[in-house]
Motif scaffolding. Sequence first.
Motif, mmCIF file in Angstrom:
data_model
loop_
_atom_site.group_PDB
_atom_site.id
_atom_site.type_symbol
_atom_site.label_atom_id
_atom_site.label_comp_id
_atom_site.label_asym_id
_atom_site.label_seq_id
_atom_site.Cartn_x
_atom_site.Cartn_y
_atom_site.Cartn_z
ATOM 1 N N CYS A 148 -11.937 13.174 10.746
ATOM 2 C CA CYS A 148 -11.959 11.825 10.179
ATOM 3 C C CYS A 148 -12.178 11.893 8.681
ATOM 4 C CB CYS A 148 -13.071 10.997 10.815
ATOM 5 S SG CYS A 148 -12.647 10.431 12.449
ATOM 6 N N GLU A 149 -13.047 12.820 8.270
ATOM 7 C CA GLU A 149 -13.350 12.946 6.855
ATOM 8 C C GLU A 149 -12.079 13.277 6.086
ATOM 9 O OE1 GLU A 149 -16.880 15.169 4.492
ATOM 10 O OE2 GLU A 149 -15.398 16.464 5.404
ATOM 11 N N ALA A 150 -11.327 14.230 6.597
ATOM 12 C CA ALA A 150 -10.102 14.655 5.909
ATOM 13 C C ALA A 150 -9.101 13.514 5.831
ATOM 14 C CB ALA A 150 -9.496 15.857 6.635
ATOM 15 N N VAL A 151 -8.965 12.795 6.947
ATOM 16 C CA VAL A 151 -7.990 11.709 6.973
ATOM 17 C C VAL A 151 -8.391 10.604 6.007
ATOM 18 C CG1 VAL A 151 -7.058 9.868 8.398
ATOM 19 C CG2 VAL A 151 -7.208 12.190 9.299
ATOM 20 N N ALA A 152 -9.681 10.213 6.050
ATOM 21 C CA ALA A 152 -10.150 9.145 5.168
ATOM 22 C C ALA A 152 -9.994 9.561 3.710
ATOM 23 C CB ALA A 152 -11.611 8.820 5.477
ATOM 24 N N GLN A 153 -10.288 10.827 3.439
ATOM 25 C CA GLN A 153 -10.151 11.313 2.065
ATOM 26 C C GLN A 153 -8.689 11.226 1.619
ATOM 27 O OE1 GLN A 153 -13.029 12.284 0.308
ATOM 28 N NE2 GLN A 153 -11.566 11.941 -1.341
ATOM 29 N N ALA A 154 -7.786 11.604 2.520
ATOM 30 C CA ALA A 154 -6.360 11.543 2.170
ATOM 31 C C ALA A 154 -5.942 10.104 1.899
ATOM 32 C CB ALA A 154 -5.519 12.135 3.301
ATOM 33 N N ILE A 155 -6.478 9.167 2.681
ATOM 34 C CA ILE A 155 -6.124 7.759 2.489
ATOM 35 C C ILE A 155 -6.621 7.286 1.126
ATOM 36 C CG2 ILE A 155 -6.636 5.424 3.308
ATOM 37 C CD1 ILE A 155 -6.572 6.538 6.148
ATOM 38 N N VAL A 156 -7.877 7.642 0.798
ATOM 39 C CA VAL A 156 -8.447 7.228 -0.483
ATOM 40 C C VAL A 156 -7.678 7.884 -1.638
ATOM 41 C CG1 VAL A 156 -10.501 7.369 -1.924
ATOM 42 C CG2 VAL A 156 -10.715 6.805 0.485
ATOM 43 N N ASP A 157 -7.418 9.165 -1.511
ATOM 44 C CA ASP A 157 -6.739 9.881 -2.592
ATOM 45 C C ASP A 157 -5.376 9.302 -2.901
ATOM 46 O OD1 ASP A 157 -8.880 11.502 -2.761
ATOM 47 O OD2 ASP A 157 -7.990 13.212 -1.719
ATOM 48 N N ASN A 158 -4.748 8.735 -1.906
ATOM 49 C CA ASN A 158 -3.421 8.185 -2.130
ATOM 50 C C ASN A 158 -3.450 6.697 -2.463
ATOM 51 O OD1 ASN A 158 -1.425 10.398 -1.624
ATOM 52 N ND2 ASN A 158 -2.685 10.566 0.203
ATOM 53 N N GLY A 159 -4.657 6.181 -2.717
ATOM 54 C CA GLY A 159 -4.778 4.783 -3.119
ATOM 55 C C GLY A 159 -4.402 3.798 -2.030
ATOM 56 N N LEU A 160 -4.687 4.160 -0.794
ATOM 57 C CA LEU A 160 -4.262 3.308 0.327
ATOM 58 C C LEU A 160 -5.456 2.668 1.035
ATOM 59 C CD1 LEU A 160 -1.589 5.774 1.706
ATOM 60 C CD2 LEU A 160 -1.129 3.686 0.459
ATOM 61 N N ASN A 200 1.561 4.334 6.868
ATOM 62 C CA ASN A 200 2.596 5.364 6.889
ATOM 63 C C ASN A 200 3.747 5.015 5.965
ATOM 64 O OD1 ASN A 200 1.983 7.551 8.887
ATOM 65 N ND2 ASN A 200 1.533 5.761 10.127
ATOM 66 N N GLU A 201 4.155 3.753 6.015
ATOM 67 C CA GLU A 201 5.287 3.332 5.203
ATOM 68 C C GLU A 201 4.984 3.517 3.723
ATOM 69 O OE1 GLU A 201 7.883 -0.155 7.241
ATOM 70 O OE2 GLU A 201 6.550 -0.732 5.624
ATOM 71 N N ARG A 202 3.810 3.022 3.322
ATOM 72 C CA ARG A 202 3.442 3.083 1.916
ATOM 73 C C ARG A 202 3.325 4.525 1.454
ATOM 74 N NH1 ARG A 202 3.743 0.380 -1.976
ATOM 75 N NH2 ARG A 202 1.784 1.098 -2.828
ATOM 76 N N ASP A 258 1.148 -5.605 -1.764
ATOM 77 C CA ASP A 258 0.360 -4.779 -2.663
ATOM 78 C C ASP A 258 -0.458 -5.621 -3.623
ATOM 79 O OD1 ASP A 258 1.624 -2.756 -1.413
ATOM 80 O OD2 ASP A 258 3.288 -2.752 -2.820
ATOM 81 N N ASP A 259 -0.575 -6.910 -3.342
ATOM 82 C CA ASP A 259 -1.320 -7.754 -4.264
ATOM 83 C C ASP A 259 -2.802 -7.819 -3.914
ATOM 84 O OD1 ASP A 259 -1.149 -9.090 -1.951
ATOM 85 O OD2 ASP A 259 -0.251 -10.913 -2.736
ATOM 86 N N ASP A 260 -3.217 -6.999 -2.974
ATOM 87 C CA ASP A 260 -4.589 -7.097 -2.513
ATOM 88 C C ASP A 260 -5.647 -6.971 -3.590
ATOM 89 O OD1 ASP A 260 -4.259 -7.774 0.080
ATOM 90 O OD2 ASP A 260 -5.740 -6.316 0.743
ATOM 91 N N PRO A 261 -5.561 -5.987 -4.464
ATOM 92 C CA PRO A 261 -6.608 -5.862 -5.479
ATOM 93 C C PRO A 261 -6.689 -7.095 -6.374
ATOM 94 C CG PRO A 261 -5.291 -3.882 -5.371
ATOM 95 C CD PRO A 261 -4.597 -4.917 -4.536
ATOM 96 N N MET A 262 -5.650 -7.946 -6.361
ATOM 97 C CA MET A 262 -5.670 -9.117 -7.217
ATOM 98 C C MET A 262 -6.458 -10.265 -6.599
ATOM 99 S SD MET A 262 -2.075 -9.112 -9.146
ATOM 100 C CE MET A 262 -0.920 -9.225 -7.867
ATOM 101 N N ARG A 298 -11.591 -9.380 -2.710
ATOM 102 C CA ARG A 298 -11.272 -8.049 -2.207
ATOM 103 C C ARG A 298 -11.179 -7.022 -3.328
ATOM 104 N NH1 ARG A 298 -6.900 -8.892 2.553
ATOM 105 N NH2 ARG A 298 -8.400 -9.516 4.117
ATOM 106 N N ARG A 299 -11.558 -7.445 -4.512
ATOM 107 C CA ARG A 299 -11.461 -6.496 -5.624
ATOM 108 C C ARG A 299 -12.352 -5.297 -5.322
ATOM 109 N NH1 ARG A 299 -11.617 -9.508 -10.870
ATOM 110 N NH2 ARG A 299 -9.483 -9.942 -10.298
ATOM 111 N N LEU A 300 -11.884 -4.149 -5.745
ATOM 112 C CA LEU A 300 -12.653 -2.931 -5.486
ATOM 113 C C LEU A 300 -13.993 -3.030 -6.195
ATOM 114 C CD1 LEU A 300 -9.788 -0.376 -5.909
ATOM 115 C CD2 LEU A 300 -10.603 -1.501 -3.859
#
Lengths: 798, 61
Positions: free
Chosen positions: A34-46, A110-112, B46-50, B54-56
């Motif tokens: 879970c840690e790895a997956v969550a980190q990957a999600i955060v790193d990719n700005g998702l 996944n799409e993003r 992708d407008d979520d942060p706006m 929900r701002r980070l």
Amino acid sequence: MTENCFHCGLPVPEGSAFAVVVEGEKRDMCCRGCEAVAQAIVDNGLEAYYHHRTAMPQSGRDVIPEELRKLELYNHPEIQKSFVITPEEHLKQASLILEGITCAACVWLNERHLQQLPGVREVLVNYSNHRARVTWDEREIDLARILKEIQLLGYSAHPFNAKQQEDVRKKERQRDLRRIAVAGISMMQVMMLAVALYSGDYSGIEESTKVLLRYVSLLMTLPVMFYAAIPFYQSAWRAIRSGQMNMDVPVTLAIISAFGGSLWMTLNNSGVVYYDAVCMFSLFLLTTRFLERNAREKSTEAAENLLKLMPAMATRLQNGEQTVVAVMELEVGDLVLVKPGETIPADGVVEQGVSSADESLLTGESRPVPKEVGSGTIAGSLNLEGPLQLRVSGVGENTVIAGIIRMLDRAQAEKPRLAQLADRVAGYFTYGLLVLTALAVVGWLLVDPSKAFPVGLAVLVVTCPCALSLAAPAAFAAAGSRLLKRGILLTRGHALETMSHVNHVVFDKTGTLTFGKPFLHQTVALADVDEARCLALAASLEQASEHPLAASFLYANKAPLLTVADAQNIPGKGVAGTIEGVRFTLGNRSMSAVTPAEELEGIPPGATVVWLCDEGRPLAAFALSDELRPQARAAVEGLKEQGLKVTILSGDSRPAVEYMAKQLGVESRYWEQRPEDKLAALQRFQQAGDVVAMIGDGVNDAPVLAGSQVSIAMGGGTDVARATSDIVLLTQNLTDVVQALETGRQSIQIMRQNFVWAIGYNALAVPFAMFGYIPPWLAAIGMSASSLVVVVNALRLR
Amino acid sequence: MNGVLIYLLGMTVFIVVFAGLGFFWAVRSGQFEDMEGPAQRILMDDDDPMIPRRRLKDGEN
């Protein structure tokens, strides 16, 4: 223990050190995956995923290097041939199946993420069947990389050959939709005109207007007659030709006679026309069938998603040269090279090399089987440690697996076919209906010939066995989609019927009740070094190893890994390496300095013991064993509460089975069962009058699964097991078995209600129609309403 | 009376044919393939942060 994993929602074990900073806050995680997956999600700005999601994902699994390496095989042009299309030069397109999707946010994720990758041109995920169409530029990215990225997010993807049935199904679906559209549009127009005609009968209407309205109705009905209703004619014709009545015969009869009669009236400018009934009847039948079929296809698609296009390639050695060939091309006598981590492509005999193989899917034995020169190998098992050179002794039909599959075919053929019974009953019903209609028409011809036609029509329409024939499928479809929402895939609808009678549940052990993978069970420090340090040493030594035991060390270790110099892999024994100037070895007894007298206590039977030694003395012993799934006990208890018998049938050794059975509180248990023994045991239960549900995962379970009345496979199991099963537990949650059995009972109850209603309605409506109290339009409404009640009642299951 | 009706019914037939063709086109262009996707996709933009609530939390990123 109150904390739940931020990523997957499972409880965080005490003392766990896994955490990821998400949106500026430190969130606890339950495991490394879970840690790895969550980190990957955060790193990719998702991170937005965590806002959008409406269901928890699967817990992240450790990304196993060997699995990633397998993905590389998908880059092979020979393999890509079957599923990749090239729309333009350098552009490639493939259909992928995404596994592990739990809500719409997963699809978004996944799409993003894929769209962000350089070289990916287009990603389109279908929300309803979890299939993605990906287009990429082969100069910038390859398929294996795309699949890898998906894996890093905690999902898995594999290519799907979209060319197969999907195209056919898509065309059929589009044709159905067009037919519904035509029937719907025509029906609206004709109904409008019919209202004018009916009200004209009350308030008076000019004869010429009446004629005009009739002719326009006729015109509007033509597309329904000659386009929308065609499937009924075809099906009825097929039924008549094969001498088996189905409900399309009276439907066709009703449509054609209503149209023909109305046409006659229109041309002769007299009497009443029934174009409205024709249109409404067709539209309604087309729509209900479309909905029912959609629900069914949804589960077919989900079932298809399980069938992987496994890259079945092998490395053939010829004159010292290695060539990659398809497994199909292998011949007896060929020499093949199997690298560690690869699947053994054919039955064979080891010519060179020392290793061990994981044959658990075939035998149920959880421990790796050692392989050396002269030992036989089984196609489909996994080579674990060292490279092996094999002389092929059996391919295709002559392999052990093929033998098991043959046994499975036989067991499947013997399966009772309950569904056929319902069809036969519907056939008799249709005959009865036609006889009744004929009686009514003849009767009215004697009494009042002018009413014979509308009465005959009303009888045909009102008794349309629609509600009757929908009673079972509607309930099955609703129950199926309810189960699917919980990750339980129903592959054969009629299994529900049998499920309500199940009184004996049989489990396989390895891979079903247990994970089928070794976990570190116990660490015993034997010298002055503490357990945590020993574990860190062991994990560090194993970090480069591909042995499945290595993963369990890495999984259990929480301390930072140490640098290993001069690492060495000794196939069949273990690993060695130098850490901070000291030479350590980790491996089985033959590698350690342990005397046989030093025995350990409290180690579960069937466990593998691995020894860590420095130069001269043993530091620690690790007991690794296959662990029970966390829900296993709850599942067994739940089943017992419902008054069901529970049995374990396993191919594993006696102590291992007894140990597990004792933990679960199961008295009835069988060990060292070969596939044929399992089938025999099952048949004994069945002869004693039990209705058996079997739950398994391996190839060795396949024949038993096919032979049992209800078969349930684990989603992570082998394709063969899944293909044989009525039910697949996609989430691998064993308590779902209890759920599924309960849903089975409920759906049978709903089905009974539906039958009572449908038969009651017909019994009530037929006399009225026969005596001329129901005009055809009212009959059409009555028929629709009765079917609607059946469908709505079934929807309560969802 | 009938003259008006003939005109109106003629118009109906004309419009119905067009409605039918329009639907055929929609089916062929795959608009009925995925009935859930577009509904979900519009919500997940992708407008979520706006959106302020929900701002980070840790600033701009």
